[in-house]
Scaffold this motif. Structure first.
Motif, mmCIF file in Angstrom:
data_model
loop_
_atom_site.group_PDB
_atom_site.id
_atom_site.type_symbol
_atom_site.label_atom_id
_atom_site.label_comp_id
_atom_site.label_asym_id
_atom_site.label_seq_id
_atom_site.Cartn_x
_atom_site.Cartn_y
_atom_site.Cartn_z
ATOM 1 N N UNK A 126 -3.235 -27.487 167.110
ATOM 2 C CA UNK A 126 -2.910 -26.223 166.944
ATOM 3 C C UNK A 126 -2.062 -25.629 168.050
ATOM 4 N N UNK A 127 -0.812 -25.863 168.052
ATOM 5 C CA UNK A 127 0.073 -25.689 169.035
ATOM 6 C C UNK A 127 0.106 -24.107 169.414
ATOM 7 N N UNK A 128 -0.746 -23.779 170.179
ATOM 8 C CA UNK A 128 -1.009 -22.186 170.542
ATOM 9 C C UNK A 128 0.140 -21.862 171.587
ATOM 10 N N UNK A 129 0.472 -22.831 172.312
ATOM 11 C CA UNK A 129 1.427 -22.476 173.447
ATOM 12 C C UNK A 129 3.034 -22.100 172.849
ATOM 13 N N UNK A 130 3.191 -22.268 171.682
ATOM 14 C CA UNK A 130 4.455 -21.867 171.140
ATOM 15 C C UNK A 130 4.438 -20.440 171.027
ATOM 16 N N UNK A 131 5.681 -19.808 171.281
ATOM 17 C CA UNK A 131 5.997 -18.379 171.365
ATOM 18 C C UNK A 131 5.799 -17.926 169.753
ATOM 19 N N UNK A 132 5.103 -16.772 169.855
ATOM 20 C CA UNK A 132 4.896 -16.295 168.425
ATOM 21 C C UNK A 132 5.772 -15.041 168.260
ATOM 22 N N UNK A 133 6.698 -14.827 167.282
ATOM 23 C CA UNK A 133 7.604 -13.874 166.984
ATOM 24 C C UNK A 133 7.359 -13.279 165.686
ATOM 25 N N UNK A 134 6.797 -11.966 165.612
ATOM 26 C CA UNK A 134 6.199 -11.395 164.430
ATOM 27 C C UNK A 134 7.358 -11.020 163.353
ATOM 28 N N UNK A 135 8.533 -10.691 164.086
ATOM 29 C CA UNK A 135 9.887 -10.364 163.564
ATOM 30 C C UNK A 135 10.703 -11.685 163.054
ATOM 31 N N UNK A 136 10.094 -12.714 162.888
ATOM 32 C CA UNK A 136 10.724 -13.872 162.518
ATOM 33 C C UNK A 136 11.045 -13.718 160.764
ATOM 34 N N UNK A 137 11.968 -14.614 160.363
ATOM 35 C CA UNK A 137 12.203 -14.446 159.112
ATOM 36 C C UNK A 137 10.896 -14.885 158.202
ATOM 37 N N UNK A 138 10.537 -13.997 157.212
ATOM 38 C CA UNK A 138 9.392 -14.316 156.266
ATOM 39 C C UNK A 138 9.741 -15.545 155.236
ATOM 40 N N UNK A 139 8.723 -16.369 155.116
ATOM 41 C CA UNK A 139 8.809 -17.226 153.938
ATOM 42 C C UNK A 139 10.149 -18.352 154.136
ATOM 43 N N UNK A 140 10.036 -18.640 155.496
ATOM 44 C CA UNK A 140 11.256 -19.668 155.951
ATOM 45 C C UNK A 140 10.460 -21.025 155.886
ATOM 46 N N UNK A 141 10.745 -22.060 154.876
ATOM 47 C CA UNK A 141 10.413 -23.293 154.717
ATOM 48 C C UNK A 141 10.807 -24.117 155.844
ATOM 49 N N UNK A 142 11.688 -24.028 156.591
ATOM 50 C CA UNK A 142 12.312 -24.550 158.023
ATOM 51 C C UNK A 142 11.663 -23.876 159.265
ATOM 52 N N UNK A 143 10.809 -23.074 159.167
ATOM 53 C CA UNK A 143 10.247 -22.659 160.340
ATOM 54 C C UNK A 143 9.630 -23.721 161.236
ATOM 55 N N UNK A 144 9.448 -23.546 162.464
ATOM 56 C CA UNK A 144 8.605 -24.359 163.310
ATOM 57 C C UNK A 144 7.359 -24.532 162.855
ATOM 58 N N UNK A 145 6.611 -25.916 163.118
ATOM 59 C CA UNK A 145 5.557 -26.401 162.757
ATOM 60 C C UNK A 145 4.468 -26.119 163.894
ATOM 61 N N UNK A 146 3.415 -25.300 163.656
ATOM 62 C CA UNK A 146 2.504 -24.934 164.530
ATOM 63 C C UNK A 146 1.204 -25.604 164.389
ATOM 64 N N UNK A 147 0.811 -25.939 163.148
ATOM 65 C CA UNK A 147 -0.578 -26.642 162.853
ATOM 66 C C UNK A 147 -0.083 -28.054 162.295
ATOM 67 N N UNK A 148 -0.749 -29.262 162.762
ATOM 68 C CA UNK A 148 -0.722 -30.339 162.531
ATOM 69 C C UNK A 148 -1.820 -31.030 162.248
ATOM 70 N N UNK A 149 -2.042 -31.776 161.042
ATOM 71 C CA UNK A 149 -3.261 -32.284 160.743
ATOM 72 C C UNK A 149 -3.151 -33.848 160.241
ATOM 73 N N UNK A 150 -3.998 -34.634 160.834
ATOM 74 C CA UNK A 150 -4.183 -35.954 160.458
ATOM 75 C C UNK A 150 -5.444 -36.399 159.872
ATOM 76 N N UNK A 151 -5.226 -37.121 158.814
ATOM 77 C CA UNK A 151 -6.691 -37.534 158.273
ATOM 78 C C UNK A 151 -6.703 -38.951 157.868
ATOM 79 N N UNK A 152 -7.710 -39.590 158.023
ATOM 80 C CA UNK A 152 -7.904 -40.993 157.739
ATOM 81 C C UNK A 152 -8.968 -41.421 156.819
ATOM 82 N N UNK A 153 -8.850 -42.009 155.889
ATOM 83 C CA UNK A 153 -9.958 -42.209 154.766
ATOM 84 C C UNK A 153 -10.120 -41.198 154.121
ATOM 85 N N UNK A 154 -9.246 -40.285 153.158
ATOM 86 C CA UNK A 154 -9.488 -39.213 152.421
ATOM 87 C C UNK A 154 -9.728 -39.653 151.014
ATOM 88 N N UNK A 155 -10.685 -38.882 150.525
ATOM 89 C CA UNK A 155 -11.296 -39.262 149.112
ATOM 90 C C UNK A 155 -11.627 -37.873 148.560
#
Length: 749
Positions: A92-121
């Motif tokens: 969770x990239x908590x150090x990135x600046x949070x802008x509450x006035x950013x464009x809502x529902x933007x699929x090209x927004x900056x990624x803040x949460x990154x998940x990696x999983x090995x051996x998913x079933x």
């Protein structure tokens, strides 16, 4: 004299040694045991609070500075499914600046949460809620789940209605949603599996993939009346959809698959698969505007956007795509369908229209599959434990679309399947492999399901084939008969599960070639090069085939089917091999005839027999194989052709195996030997009634005619109509080829 001395250790020397030992022990604990103890504590706390399943966390650790959370041996198990993760982490990239006035529902927004999983079933093995509802519907004693009381149901309905009213109130402030903080989530999965099945099913459906790169985001909805749209897009590598034998299966594995590829039968595999899942979050049904002024304020664009919420999945298959299906795979699909989607045998209720203030309804689920590279389709079946196959090569640009309604109308619902296959090249596993070549094959299937489960169903199938070349031989009759027999059910008819239905087929060929191998005594040369075969071809611009397969009666005595074939601008052509003694005389006669050929108007009665008008230039027609340069000769030209076949036959139904067990050995012996024994002649009084014993009566009742001539005949009625301006050129080899074709057709019927 050496003076002795003694060394005394004071507290100042013990403390560093103790600190060193404790530090080493603390480091070892943090390295090997701390995460496991935290996972054990979290497991105990979560399971104490959560009662609807079991959650296990093998190890858990986190780092505040890097925003990283690591976990291992995580699995969740309940009555219906299980989720297992070998290891993974999230950042969770908590150090990135949070802008509450950013464009809502933007699929090209900056990624803040990154998940990696090995051996998913992910494994689904039961539908407890559904089977509990079936127990309640059938009046059985509830053994799975305690039915909810009416008061609890009413309380839940009231809560849902309150939540639906507050849908837009909660979504007005962008900062109030967690999606404003985490607009985009990226998930990487290494070695995943989705499984559907249990030990009560002979086969388990598994979806395996090596790597998956997924991204979740939201974007504006397709309609302004909805809130937003969920989207999950990504790519998967080395995807395999398989039917694997279920471990610890309680029954007997009597039905063997036609082909095993690794762990089981591969239904679909592809090197690269791209997916795009989308689903609108429904909004509220607006209140109808009463005044005309308010209605005029709505723009036409808003009216066009008043579409129902969208829900669908787009799949794009890349290189190395193979599909395998057949009667065996369809039987396994039927087993999985009946277990996970059992029928309740109740009349479906008509879906109520959403009222103003209620959430909007999703009308249908749409599935699209596009193939952007060359792919193969294999139709596999078995005959006497020998695998036969129909192999189809398709080109890039082929697609499949499936529409599944989510609402029920007065007449039920109608799912549809449509698609097209480009550059089709079909071969079979017979010695004569060539079967069909076509530039495009389009199909459209419409199924109509009524609201009552045993009411008549209607299935419509429309197939359009463009620039097709089909090769006929007599051996294909037995080949396709074996395919139909393997696909058909071998169980005895059951009135309790009988559902009347009918199939309506409409097949339309645009620019076609139908080629028959017309060798004498049905001898076929199957060599790949320089085949010494006599071919007779029917070539035309259009061919329309209509027929219906009715299955509306339970165990009817006779079945009737009507075939209608209508062709336009049809020509018949003949080809002789190089070794045939009549090849060059035939080509010479055909060439001389073309030089003196007169138009058909010269032979119409009652017209002026003066100088013939110049012949009209013939329209160029499509030909794939039957070119004149390759030695094909025109023999028959028919502008319009109509063939109607009425076929009435007596079906033969499989008998139940239990009926043979009910008979004693003496009765079975009597029934088998009664047909071989001569009739008994006994002296009977003139006016005495005939005497029958129980054994002879039962034997006479079960006795079937052993001579086929004693069976009632099937009926075949053929009507053929041709336009009066057809022309036929009779050649000697043509008559011999027609006789060979006639013998083959006689053998087929």
């Amino acid at each position: 004299m050496i003076a002795g001395f003694s060394v005394k250790t004071g507290p100042c020397c013990v403390f560093p040694l103790s600190a060193t030992i404790l530090s080493c022990g603390w480091i070892i604990y943090l390295t090997y045991y701390n995460s496991r103890n935290i996972g054990l504590i979290l497991t105990l706390i979560i399971n104490r609070l959560y009662k609807d399943g079991y959650i296990h966390i093998g190890s858990f650790s986190f780092s505040v500075l890097s925003g990283k959370v690591m976990f291992r041996d995580v699995y969740y198990i309940n009555q219906d499914m299980s989720i297992r993760i070998q290891d993974g982490f999230l950042i969770f990239r908590w150090w990135k600046m949070y802008n509450p006035k950013q464009k809502q529902h933007d699929p090209k927004a900056e990624t803040r949460l990154y998940v990696t999983v090995n051996g998913f079933e992910f494994h689904v093995y039961n539908r407890t809620d559904l089977y509990a509802r079936l127990q309640e519907t059938f009046g059985l004693e509830p053994t799975l789940l305690t039915p909810k009381k009416d008061e609890e149901r009413g309380r839940e309905d009231r809560n849902k209605s309150l939540e639906s009213v507050n849908i837009k109130a909660e979504s007005q402030d962008p900062a109030s949603s967690w999606r404003s903080l985490i607009p985009v989530i990226k998930v990487n999965i290494s070695t995943g599996r989705l499984a559907f099945g249990n030990h009560y099913l002979p086969q388990t459906l598994c979806v395996n993939f090596e790597d998956a790169f997924l991204t979740y985001a939201t974007k504006p909805p397709s309609s302004h009346l909805d809130q937003y749209m969920h989207i999950v897009k990504g790519s998967l590598e080395n995807v395999r959809v398989m039917l694997v034998p279920s471990p610890r299966y309680l029954g007997l594995q009597t039905d063997e698959p036609p082909r095993l590829m690794g762990e089981g039968f591969v239904v679909m595999q592809s090197n690269d698969v791209d997916i795009y899942y989308y689903q609108d979050e429904p909004g509220l049904v607006p209140v109808e505007q009463e005044s005309g002024e308010e209605a005029e304020t709505c723009s036409e664009g808003d009216k066009l956007q008043d579409l129902p919420p969208c829900w669908g999945l787009d799949i794009v298959c890349g290189k190395g795509t193979d599909f395998n299906y057949g009667p065996w795979a369809d039987r396994q699909r039927d087993c999985l369908w009946k277990f996970f989607l059992p029928a309740d045998y109740q009349a479906m209720k008509v879906t109520e229209v959403a009222q103003p203030g209620k959430p909007r309804q999703i009308q249908a689920f749409e599935l699209r599959m596009n193939i952007i590279a060359d792919a193969t389709i294999d139709l596999l079946f078995t005959k006497n434990r020998e695998t036969n196959a129909i192999h189809v090569n398709v080109g890039a640009g082929s697609y499949l679309e499936v529409n599944i309604p989510m609402t029920v109308g007065e007449n039920g619902y109608s799912p549809t399947i449509k698609g097209q296959l480009l550059h089709v090249d079909t071969t079979s596993s017979m010695q004569y492999r060539t079967l069909l070549e076509a530039e495009m094959l389009a199909f459209h299937v419409i199924a109509s399901y009524p609201r009552v489960w045993n009411m008549p169903q209607s299935w419509q199938c429309e197939i359009e084939v463009y620039k097709a070349t089909y090769h006929f031989i007599y051996a294909q009759k037995n080949f396709f008969t074996d395919l139909i027999q393997d696909w058909a059910s071998d169980s005895a008819p059951d009135i309790y599960s009988f559902v009347p239905y009918s199939w309506k087929f409409k097949i339309l060929f645009h620019q076609f070639e139908m080629i028959w191998a017309a060798n004498q005594h049905n001898w076929i040369d199957c060599s790949t090069k320089q085949q010494e075969n006599v071919y007779l071809a029917a070539c035309g611009e259009t061919l329309n085939i209509d027929f219906t397969l009715p299955f509306n009666e339970f165990v009817p005595t006779t079945c009737h089917t009507r075939f209608s074939l209508k062709a336009e601008d049809t020509d018949m052509r003949l080809s002789l091999p190089e070794c045939h003694p009549s090849r060059y005389p035939l080509l010479t006669l055909a060439k001389e005839y073309q030089n003196i050929k007169l138009p058909p108007d010269m032979f119409m009665p009652g017209e002026n027999q003066g100088a013939p008008p110049p012949p009209k230039p013939s329209k160029s027609r499509w030909r794939n194989i039957t070119h004149a340069e390759a030695g094909w000769v025109d023999c028959w030209s028919v502008p319009n052709f109509l063939l109607i076949i009425d076929y009435t036959w007596h079906p033969i139904y499989p008998q139940k195996a239990d009926e043979q067990l009910k008979q004693s050995l003496s009765e079975m012996e009597e029934s088998m030997l009664s047909a071989l024994r001569p009739p008994e002649h006994t002296s009977v009084p003139h006016n005495a009634p005939p005497r029958y014993t129980s054994t002879s009566a039962s034997a006479a009742h079960s006795r079937a005619p052993t001579d086929p001539s004693e069976l009632p005949p099937d009926r075949l009625h053929v009507e053929m109509e041709m336009s009066p301006d057809s022309q036929i050129m009779l050649y000697g080899p043509l008559l011999r080829a027609l006789i060979s074709i006639k013998v083959q057709k006689f053998l087929i019927f």
